[in-house]
Design a protein around this motif. Structure first.
Motif, PDB file in Angstrom:
ATOM      1  N   PHE A  27     -41.879  21.705  15.123  1.00  0.00           N
ATOM      2  CA  PHE A  27     -42.916  22.234  14.529  1.00  0.00           C
ATOM      3  C   PHE A  27     -42.800  23.165  13.459  1.00  0.00           C
ATOM      4  O   PHE A  27     -41.602  23.863  13.706  1.00  0.00           O
ATOM      5  N   ALA A  28     -43.115  22.917  12.422  1.00  0.00           N
ATOM      6  CA  ALA A  28     -42.840  23.906  11.168  1.00  0.00           C
ATOM      7  C   ALA A  28     -44.026  24.966  10.850  1.00  0.00           C
ATOM      8  O   ALA A  28     -45.345  24.694  10.875  1.00  0.00           O
ATOM      9  N   ASP A  29     -43.556  26.017  10.829  1.00  0.00           N
ATOM     10  CA  ASP A  29     -44.285  27.072  10.368  1.00  0.00           C
ATOM     11  C   ASP A  29     -44.537  27.249   8.968  1.00  0.00           C
ATOM     12  O   ASP A  29     -43.820  26.659   8.170  1.00  0.00           O
ATOM     13  N   THR A  30     -45.682  27.914   8.379  1.00  0.00           N
ATOM     14  CA  THR A  30     -45.964  27.944   7.151  1.00  0.00           C
ATOM     15  C   THR A  30     -44.889  28.249   6.286  1.00  0.00           C
ATOM     16  O   THR A  30     -45.157  27.548   5.074  1.00  0.00           O
ATOM     17  N   ALA A  86     -50.903  31.363  18.372  1.00  0.00           N
ATOM     18  CA  ALA A  86     -51.628  30.277  17.987  1.00  0.00           C
ATOM     19  C   ALA A  86     -50.663  29.135  17.462  1.00  0.00           C
ATOM     20  O   ALA A  86     -50.852  28.002  17.666  1.00  0.00           O
ATOM     21  N   ILE A  87     -49.700  29.429  16.673  1.00  0.00           N
ATOM     22  CA  ILE A  87     -48.693  28.656  16.104  1.00  0.00           C
ATOM     23  C   ILE A  87     -47.872  28.116  17.594  1.00  0.00           C
ATOM     24  O   ILE A  87     -47.697  26.830  17.518  1.00  0.00           O
ATOM     25  N   ILE A  88     -47.617  29.012  18.437  1.00  0.00           N
ATOM     26  CA  ILE A  88     -46.956  28.571  19.460  1.00  0.00           C
ATOM     27  C   ILE A  88     -47.643  27.580  20.320  1.00  0.00           C
ATOM     28  O   ILE A  88     -46.862  26.667  20.783  1.00  0.00           O
ATOM     29  N   TRP A 126     -39.878  25.650  14.106  1.00  0.00           N
ATOM     30  CA  TRP A 126     -39.204  26.308  12.856  1.00  0.00           C
ATOM     31  C   TRP A 126     -39.624  27.233  12.085  1.00  0.00           C
ATOM     32  O   TRP A 126     -40.910  27.100  11.655  1.00  0.00           O
ATOM     33  N   SER A 127     -39.294  28.507  12.281  1.00  0.00           N
ATOM     34  CA  SER A 127     -39.875  29.575  11.405  1.00  0.00           C
ATOM     35  C   SER A 127     -39.039  30.890  11.102  1.00  0.00           C
ATOM     36  O   SER A 127     -37.887  31.103  11.964  1.00  0.00           O
ATOM     37  N   GLU A 128     -39.081  31.381   9.888  1.00  0.00           N
ATOM     38  CA  GLU A 128     -38.426  32.537   9.733  1.00  0.00           C
ATOM     39  C   GLU A 128     -38.830  33.767   9.974  1.00  0.00           C
ATOM     40  O   GLU A 128     -38.306  34.733  10.114  1.00  0.00           O
ATOM     41  N   ASN A 129     -40.239  33.670  10.437  1.00  0.00           N
ATOM     42  CA  ASN A 129     -40.980  34.705  10.807  1.00  0.00           C
ATOM     43  C   ASN A 129     -41.037  35.314  12.163  1.00  0.00           C
ATOM     44  O   ASN A 129     -41.043  36.722  12.556  1.00  0.00           O
ATOM     45  N   ASN A 163     -34.755  29.507  13.440  1.00  0.00           N
ATOM     46  CA  ASN A 163     -34.515  29.722  12.014  1.00  0.00           C
ATOM     47  C   ASN A 163     -33.962  28.675  11.265  1.00  0.00           C
ATOM     48  O   ASN A 163     -32.625  29.076  11.359  1.00  0.00           O
ATOM     49  N   PRO A 164     -34.397  27.938  10.682  1.00  0.00           N
ATOM     50  CA  PRO A 164     -33.681  26.957  10.089  1.00  0.00           C
ATOM     51  C   PRO A 164     -32.852  27.433   8.614  1.00  0.00           C
ATOM     52  O   PRO A 164     -32.167  26.753   8.073  1.00  0.00           O
TER      53      PRO A 164
END
Length: 141
Positions: A9-12, A107-109, A121-124, A138-139
């Motif tokens: 799953f990709a975060d914004t 909600a993302i999770i 995948w998220s940096e935040n 974190n990619p």
């Protein structure tokens, strides 16, 4: 719920880095575009909404137009996209309380969990953190 074993799953932030023209984000932009070139990706309506708002924000140095954002969102829909449902909202409220994270992160999770993704995948979000079976990576590290 469908079960995918290899879909992430990709975060914004993945989508935003992919369109970045900031020279300081060149490596992240390249990595984000590598991710988007794959087929094993999932998103949610929330991610697409956040992308639109941030990508077209007038204060963004490399803002894109409404039409450009709409065309990109249409291309991102080639991936599995989780709708926002009352079930996801309710699960996110529980996850928010359990893990003491923002509702939006929860909600993302929960969108990822509903699609059967075990990695976001998220940096935040905290790299390596596990939210009851959904792990953050974190990619860009």
């Amino acid at each position: 719920m469908r079960r995918f074993t290899t879909v992430r799953f990709a975060d914004t932030n993945i989508l935003l880095y992919a369109i970045s023209r900031d020279t300081g984000e060149r490596d992240k932009a390249r990595r984000a575009n590598e991710i988007l070139a794959g087929r094993d990706l999932a998103l949610s309506v929330q991610v697409l909404q956040e992308f639109y708002v941030q990508a077209t924000r007038q204060s963004r140095a490399d803002a894109i137009t409404h039409d450009q954002a709409v065309r990109l969102i249409q291309t991102f829909r080639r991936f599995e996209v989780q709708d926002i449902t009352t079930g996801i909202m309710t699960a996110a409220l529980t996850t928010r309380e359990r893990f003491q994270i923002s509702y939006w992160d929860a909600a993302i999770i929960e969108a990822a969990r509903n699609l059967g993704c075990d990695v976001v995948w998220s940096e935040n979000l905290g790299d390596g953190q596990d939210f009851a079976g959904v792990r953050v990576e974190n990619p860009f590290r």
